[in-house]
Design a protein around this motif. Structure first.
Motif, PDB file in Angstrom:
ATOM      1  N   VAL A  94       0.843  -1.199   0.000  1.00  0.00           N
ATOM      2  CA  VAL A  94       0.000   0.000   0.000  1.00  0.00           C
ATOM      3  C   VAL A  94       0.878   1.250   0.000  1.00  0.00           C
ATOM      4  O   VAL A  94       2.056   1.202   0.348  1.00  0.00           O
ATOM      5  N   GLY A  95       0.271   2.365  -0.386  1.00  0.00           N
ATOM      6  CA  GLY A  95       0.905   3.658  -0.236  1.00  0.00           C
ATOM      7  C   GLY A  95       0.525   4.271   1.101  1.00  0.00           C
ATOM      8  O   GLY A  95      -0.115   3.622   1.941  1.00  0.00           O
ATOM      9  N   PRO A  96       0.883   5.526   1.328  1.00  0.00           N
ATOM     10  CA  PRO A  96       0.555   6.178   2.598  1.00  0.00           C
ATOM     11  C   PRO A  96      -0.934   6.184   2.917  1.00  0.00           C
ATOM     12  O   PRO A  96      -1.334   5.954   4.060  1.00  0.00           O
ATOM     13  N   THR A  97      -1.782   6.423   1.905  1.00  0.00           N
ATOM     14  CA  THR A  97      -3.224   6.444   2.148  1.00  0.00           C
ATOM     15  C   THR A  97      -3.737   5.071   2.544  1.00  0.00           C
ATOM     16  O   THR A  97      -4.496   4.918   3.511  1.00  0.00           O
ATOM     17  N   GLY A  98      -3.335   4.059   1.793  1.00  0.00           N
ATOM     18  CA  GLY A  98      -3.756   2.699   2.111  1.00  0.00           C
ATOM     19  C   GLY A  98      -3.273   2.256   3.480  1.00  0.00           C
ATOM     20  O   GLY A  98      -4.005   1.578   4.220  1.00  0.00           O
ATOM     21  N   THR A 122       0.929   1.752  18.926  1.00  0.00           N
ATOM     22  CA  THR A 122       2.213   1.560  18.240  1.00  0.00           C
ATOM     23  C   THR A 122       2.398   2.473  17.037  1.00  0.00           C
ATOM     24  O   THR A 122       3.525   2.789  16.663  1.00  0.00           O
ATOM     25  N   GLY A 123       1.292   2.864  16.397  1.00  0.00           N
ATOM     26  CA  GLY A 123       1.396   3.673  15.191  1.00  0.00           C
ATOM     27  C   GLY A 123       1.906   2.900  13.997  1.00  0.00           C
ATOM     28  O   GLY A 123       2.261   3.501  12.965  1.00  0.00           O
ATOM     29  N   SER A 124       1.953   1.574  14.100  1.00  0.00           N
ATOM     30  CA  SER A 124       2.467   0.761  12.996  1.00  0.00           C
ATOM     31  C   SER A 124       1.684  -0.539  12.913  1.00  0.00           C
ATOM     32  O   SER A 124       1.018  -0.955  13.858  1.00  0.00           O
ATOM     33  N   LEU A 125       1.786  -1.180  11.740  1.00  0.00           N
ATOM     34  CA  LEU A 125       1.100  -2.457  11.522  1.00  0.00           C
ATOM     35  C   LEU A 125       1.991  -3.309  10.623  1.00  0.00           C
ATOM     36  O   LEU A 125       2.130  -3.030   9.436  1.00  0.00           O
ATOM     37  N   MET A 131      -0.470 -11.646   6.917  1.00  0.00           N
ATOM     38  CA  MET A 131       0.196 -11.195   5.694  1.00  0.00           C
ATOM     39  C   MET A 131       1.047  -9.960   5.986  1.00  0.00           C
ATOM     40  O   MET A 131       0.546  -8.992   6.568  1.00  0.00           O
ATOM     41  N   PRO A 132       2.331  -9.973   5.597  1.00  0.00           N
ATOM     42  CA  PRO A 132       3.169  -8.791   5.812  1.00  0.00           C
ATOM     43  C   PRO A 132       2.614  -7.574   5.083  1.00  0.00           C
ATOM     44  O   PRO A 132       2.102  -7.687   3.967  1.00  0.00           O
ATOM     45  N   VAL A 133       2.705  -6.435   5.725  1.00  0.00           N
ATOM     46  CA  VAL A 133       2.261  -5.171   5.132  1.00  0.00           C
ATOM     47  C   VAL A 133       3.489  -4.375   4.718  1.00  0.00           C
ATOM     48  O   VAL A 133       4.372  -4.104   5.535  1.00  0.00           O
ATOM     49  N   ILE A 134       3.556  -4.009   3.446  1.00  0.00           N
ATOM     50  CA  ILE A 134       4.683  -3.245   2.894  1.00  0.00           C
ATOM     51  C   ILE A 134       4.152  -1.894   2.429  1.00  0.00           C
ATOM     52  O   ILE A 134       3.179  -1.832   1.666  1.00  0.00           O
ATOM     53  N   VAL A 135       4.787  -0.825   2.878  1.00  0.00           N
ATOM     54  CA  VAL A 135       4.385   0.523   2.468  1.00  0.00           C
ATOM     55  C   VAL A 135       5.367   1.028   1.423  1.00  0.00           C
ATOM     56  O   VAL A 135       6.577   1.008   1.641  1.00  0.00           O
ATOM     57  N   THR A 153      -9.985  12.249 -12.890  1.00  0.00           N
ATOM     58  CA  THR A 153     -10.209  11.875 -11.491  1.00  0.00           C
ATOM     59  C   THR A 153      -8.885  11.417 -10.915  1.00  0.00           C
ATOM     60  O   THR A 153      -8.317  10.423 -11.373  1.00  0.00           O
ATOM     61  N   THR A 154      -8.385  12.143  -9.932  1.00  0.00           N
ATOM     62  CA  THR A 154      -7.042  11.848  -9.408  1.00  0.00           C
ATOM     63  C   THR A 154      -7.065  11.759  -7.881  1.00  0.00           C
ATOM     64  O   THR A 154      -6.167  12.257  -7.197  1.00  0.00           O
ATOM     65  N   THR A 155      -8.092  11.111  -7.350  1.00  0.00           N
ATOM     66  CA  THR A 155      -8.283  11.095  -5.890  1.00  0.00           C
ATOM     67  C   THR A 155      -8.278   9.693  -5.302  1.00  0.00           C
ATOM     68  O   THR A 155      -8.600   9.527  -4.131  1.00  0.00           O
ATOM     69  N   LYS A 156      -7.905   8.692  -6.090  1.00  0.00           N
ATOM     70  CA  LYS A 156      -7.997   7.313  -5.631  1.00  0.00           C
ATOM     71  C   LYS A 156      -6.631   6.631  -5.616  1.00  0.00           C
ATOM     72  O   LYS A 156      -5.710   7.027  -6.319  1.00  0.00           O
ATOM     73  N   THR A 157      -6.549   5.571  -4.810  1.00  0.00           N
ATOM     74  CA  THR A 157      -5.346   4.746  -4.783  1.00  0.00           C
ATOM     75  C   THR A 157      -5.758   3.285  -4.815  1.00  0.00           C
ATOM     76  O   THR A 157      -6.949   2.962  -4.958  1.00  0.00           O
TER      77      THR A 157
END
Length: 218
Positions: A94-98, A122-125, A131-135, A153-157
């Motif tokens: 995911v990116g920052p939004t996800g 923790t502020g983290s996941l 499943m590992p989460v990769i940002v 439309t440029t508001t989605k991820t």
């Protein structure tokens, strides 16, 4: 300046590889409209990436995640069938939004639901459903509701759910180092920095659902 430039070039190569793995498309007309026909040497044309692979596969590979929930994450995983069985073989990218959306899921946010690993503490996941989460900063956050860039439309991820053993990076020539040439332009008291790599990205399980794409994430 020289040590900083060497590090910056190496970082740029790594970011470029990450970019085409996520956003690459080899079709004559790239799925993202900002990669035009005249950009044949753009890094997002190096290989067919994860998002384009899922978009090419259509609804079988994709899930509308306008409602961002653990139930929909599991529904996306279910689409992957046998490739979604073992969470250690998977990765969520995911990116920052996800990532912010994941941190805010009811099931992980509080100590009551997630123990000492509650994201409010923790502020983290690190993982979800095992499943590992990769940002990644290369996950595009200016897409439309269908998961491509159209300039309107440029508001989605998007969110990528990947069966990792199904994908390989092929290296004919790895960029193991940045070479420094002191003699190449010695007459003008200049130093040359050269870095090269020959690399591609391939799906080992073509036609199988080894990538799931959550789209329409605001």
């Amino acid at each position: 300046m020289l040590p900083w430039l060497v590090r910056d070039i190496a970082k740029s190569l790594a970011e470029g590889r990450e970019d085409f793995i996520l956003n690459g498309d080899t079709a004559g007309t790239h799925e993202d409209s900002d990669i035009g026909a005249g950009s044949a040497d753009a890094r997002r044309r190096i290989a067919l990436g994860l998002r384009a692979s899922a978009n090419d596969g259509g609804a079988t590979y994709k899930l509308d995640m306008a409602t961002f929930s653990l139930a929909n994450l599991r529904a996306l995983r279910l689409k992957m069938g046998k490739y979604g069985v073992n969470p250690s073989d998977m990765a969520i990218i995911v990116g920052p939004t996800g990532y912010s959306k994941l941190l805010g899921l009811t099931e992980v946010i509080t100590m009551q639901n997630f123990g000492n690993n509650g994201t409010v503490m923790t502020g983290s996941l690190g993982t979800i459903d095992g499943m590992p989460v990769i940002v990644s900063g290369q996950v595009r956050e200016n897409l439309n509701a269908s998961g491509v860039y159209d300039g309107t439309t440029t508001t989605k991820t998007v969110l990528y759910m990947v069966y990792r053993p199904g994908w390989v990076i092929g290296e004919r020539r790895a960029a193991s180092s940045v070479k420094v040439y002191n003699e190449l332009y010695a007459e003008s008291d200049q130093i040359a920095l050269i870095a090269k790599e020959r690399v591609t990205f391939k799906d080992l399980l073509s036609g199988q659902i080894d990538i799931g794409l959550g789209f329409n994430i605001a």
